[in-house]
Design an enzyme around this catalytic site. Structure first.
Site, mmCIF file in Angstrom:
data_model
loop_
_atom_site.group_PDB
_atom_site.id
_atom_site.type_symbol
_atom_site.label_atom_id
_atom_site.label_comp_id
_atom_site.label_asym_id
_atom_site.label_seq_id
_atom_site.Cartn_x
_atom_site.Cartn_y
_atom_site.Cartn_z
ATOM 1 N N GLY A 1 41.217 38.097 46.105
ATOM 2 C CA GLY A 1 42.444 38.631 46.106
ATOM 3 C C GLY A 1 43.316 37.594 45.890
ATOM 4 N N SER A 2 43.267 37.136 44.466
ATOM 5 C CA SER A 2 43.932 36.064 43.724
ATOM 6 C C SER A 2 44.328 34.814 44.396
ATOM 7 C CB SER A 2 45.192 36.907 43.259
ATOM 8 O OG SER A 2 44.857 38.139 42.499
ATOM 9 N N SER B 1 36.085 37.899 42.071
ATOM 10 C CA SER B 1 37.510 37.903 41.766
ATOM 11 C C SER B 1 37.972 36.540 41.656
ATOM 12 C CB SER B 1 38.650 38.565 42.232
ATOM 13 O OG SER B 1 39.592 38.957 41.519
#
Length: 582
Positions: A141-142, A220
């Site tokens: 989620g960055s 991610s």
């Protein structure tokens, strides 16, 4: 550098006895277990085929980071005397409200967030086996959005007889705001993760865990965070057996926020000094911090990256990758077939018109800045990614954009990392998840697009198969028998890696990666069957284009490394993708 964890630090597991003895007490459908801070009471749930799993949701692993503890390194939780009920999914960490859709895509209608969010979730299978391995998942989620409980570990725990642990860590400004000073050093979210891993070392044996055998999996930005832990001198794995997996392993992000602007919008003055600024920011309400308007400036989104703090991250990650020892023993890296598909979806929605080769050209500017000294860089990239058989085809242009985004932002950096780890004589395994479900979502019809154009196999789609959702269902997906079989293949592969360090399933085993042959295991559909098979040299031309040709054409002696800056921009673009999409 601070105190180091014991040499067995990031390796955990679990043990369970069917009988209610010692630290396990069964009452109705509840189960009690000890921690060093107090007793917790979780749920007994049936996963599938009568497999029973203990579920502990919302165990605090740190003090609430409120008031004076905002923008501070996390502290161990205060012990409790009464049995603590941990039977409800805890709130997500505070994040800008408009971005909660990222969570909704995984847990429909979940709408609880709080600054008091440092909780973990444990899933323990009931089995007669002792000392089960532990799987710790760092959500993506960055580092801006998301939560640990986006994926339920019940099925994976039951299917593989492993302990599955998910958790929250501070996000956005609350997790990473920094002035570069000792008053606001940043990286609070990473230190949350470190404290969680220490919690695992001290407590996992209460949950039948083996603190010498842990696999840490990041997705991610979560994979980038795992990379920080692997290279940090505050951790040592050398006397243990940690195995790590990740789907995006770009190791850092460029500064992406304007501190004076951010603080002034909140009514705090940057020019008054770091101590005064911090004290002011500690008094700002959670609602104000959550307000999306403070994260925007002149149409640009602000985000808050990890930074070199001379404490947890002692040097530029690119230098650490080259020079530091990597703390993990074995590594598995991978990606999906269409990593850039969501970028293409965002572009399609934003244009509401034909996506042409000119549209593709406009977006190349985002990539070309990574190689500022290459003459005609935009033309080179456009040439490489134009569908020359039919260059004006709108669908082809959109698919080219999807491939370009995925290759630049994720696939090429992953291949670069694999090569670096291999040269350090680390066992590395590579996979590509290319299975397209019969019920895969499609892009909407826009302008002259072909109706029902498939979204493909986008970023993060493999996670649903890893966590076993096809076996039990998910509100947003209609799974088939093929999907179930693919999920079993993926889970088998990960479980064997978690237990033995050798990723394999009943169809194929991964070969150890090397630069010369470049073997990778591909998960895909073959006619009416789903399967996995070893292939070699993934997209060699395009990987050489990003990782060899463009850096060689650039000035490799300018400040820092071009390759490092490409990796920096890769995560920036991934972050921008989430901000645009959500």
């Amino acid at each position: 550098m601070g105190a180091m964890l014991p040499l067995s630090c990031l390796v955990c597991g679990a043990v369970y006895s069917v009988l209610c003895v010692s630290c396990v007490t069964c009452r109705d459908r509840h189960v009690d277990r000890e921690t060093v801070y107090g007793k917790v009471r979780g749920l007994l749930v049936t996963a599938f085929d009568d497999h029973v799993v203990e579920k502990f949701l919302g165990i605090p692993y740190a003090k609430p980071p409120l008031g004076r503890l905002r923008f501070e390194y996390p502290e161990e939780p205060t012990p409790w005397e009464e049995v603590l009920n941990v039977t409800v999914v805890p709130p997500a960490c505070t994040q800008r409200g408009t971005l909660k859709r990222y969570i909704y895509e995984h847990v429909p209608n979940f709408n609880r967030s709080s600054e008091d969010c440092l909780f973990l979730n444990i899933h323990v299978p009931q089995t007669t086996k002792q000392k089960l391995p532990v799987f710790v998942y760092v959500h993506g989620g960055s580092n801006e959005v998301g939560m640990g409980a986006m994926f339920d570990g019940t099925v994976l725990a039951a299917y593989g007889e492993v302990v599955v642990l998910t958790f929250n860590y501070r996000l956005g400004a609350l997790g990473f705001l920094s002035t570069g000073s000792s008053h606001l050093p940043g990286n609070y979210g990473l230190l949350d993760q470190l404290l969680l891993l220490k919690w695992v070392q001290r407590n996992i044996h209460f949950f039948n865990g083996d603190p010498t055998k842990v696999t840490i999996d990041g997705h991610s930005a979560g994979a980038a965070d795992v990379g920080f832990h692997v290279s940090s001198a505050m951790l040592s794995y050398r006397a243990a057996r940690p195995w790590l997996t990740g789907r995006l392993w770009t190791l850092t992000r460029a500064p992406g926020y304007d501190l004076p602007y951010f603080s002034s919008v909140l009514g705090c003055q940057h020019r008054e000094g770091n101590r005064a600024l911090k004290e002011c920011l500690q008094t700002v309400s959670e609602k104000e911090l959550q307000n999306g308007r403070i994260h925007r400036k002149r149409g640009q989104e602000l985000y808050f990256p990890p930074n070199v703090d001379s404490y947890f991250i002692p040097d530029h990650p690119f230098q650490l990758l080259n020079n530091a020892d990597m703390n993990g023993e074995r590594f598995m890296l991978g990606f999906t077939r269409d990593e850039g598909a969501r970028h293409a979806q965002v572009a399609a929605h934003r244009l509401h018109q034909r996506f042409t080769r000119e549209s593709l050209k406009d977006r190349i500017l985002n990539f070309s800045v990574a190689f500022p000294r290459v003459p005609g860089i935009d033309k080179l990239i456009l040439h490489e990614y134009t569908s020359w058989e039919d260059p004006e085809n709108t669908t082809g242009a959109l698919l080219s954009y999807s491939e370009m985004e995925g290759d630049f932002s994720i696939v090429a950096p992953v291949m670069h990392m694999a090569a670096k780890l291999t040269r350090k004589r680390k066992p590395v395994y590579m996979y590509s998840f290319e299975y397209l479900s019969p019920n895969s979502p499609t892009l909407p019809r826009l302008g002259r697009y072909e109706s029902g154009m498939s979204l493909g196999v986008p970023h993060g789609r493999d996670l649903f198969y890893l966590f076993g959702y096809p076996l039990v269902g998910h509100p947003f997906y209609l799974y088939t028998e093929k999907d179930i079989r693919m999920s079993e293949l993926v889970m088998d592969t990960w479980i064997n890696f978690i237990k033995t360090g050798e990723p394999s399933n009943d169809v194929a085993a991964m070969h150890q990666y090397d630069d010369e042959e470049g073997p990778y295991l591909k998960f895909y559909e073959n006619g009416d069957e789903v399967t996995s098979k070893t292939f070699y040299k993934y997209k060699p031309r395009k990987m050489h284009f990003w990782n060899e040709l463009l850096p060689s054409l650039n000035d490799l002696h300018c400040a820092g490394s071009v390759t490092a800056r490409r990796s920096l921009l890769a995560v920036v673009l991934s972050s921008v993708f989430l901000l645009l999409l959500l």
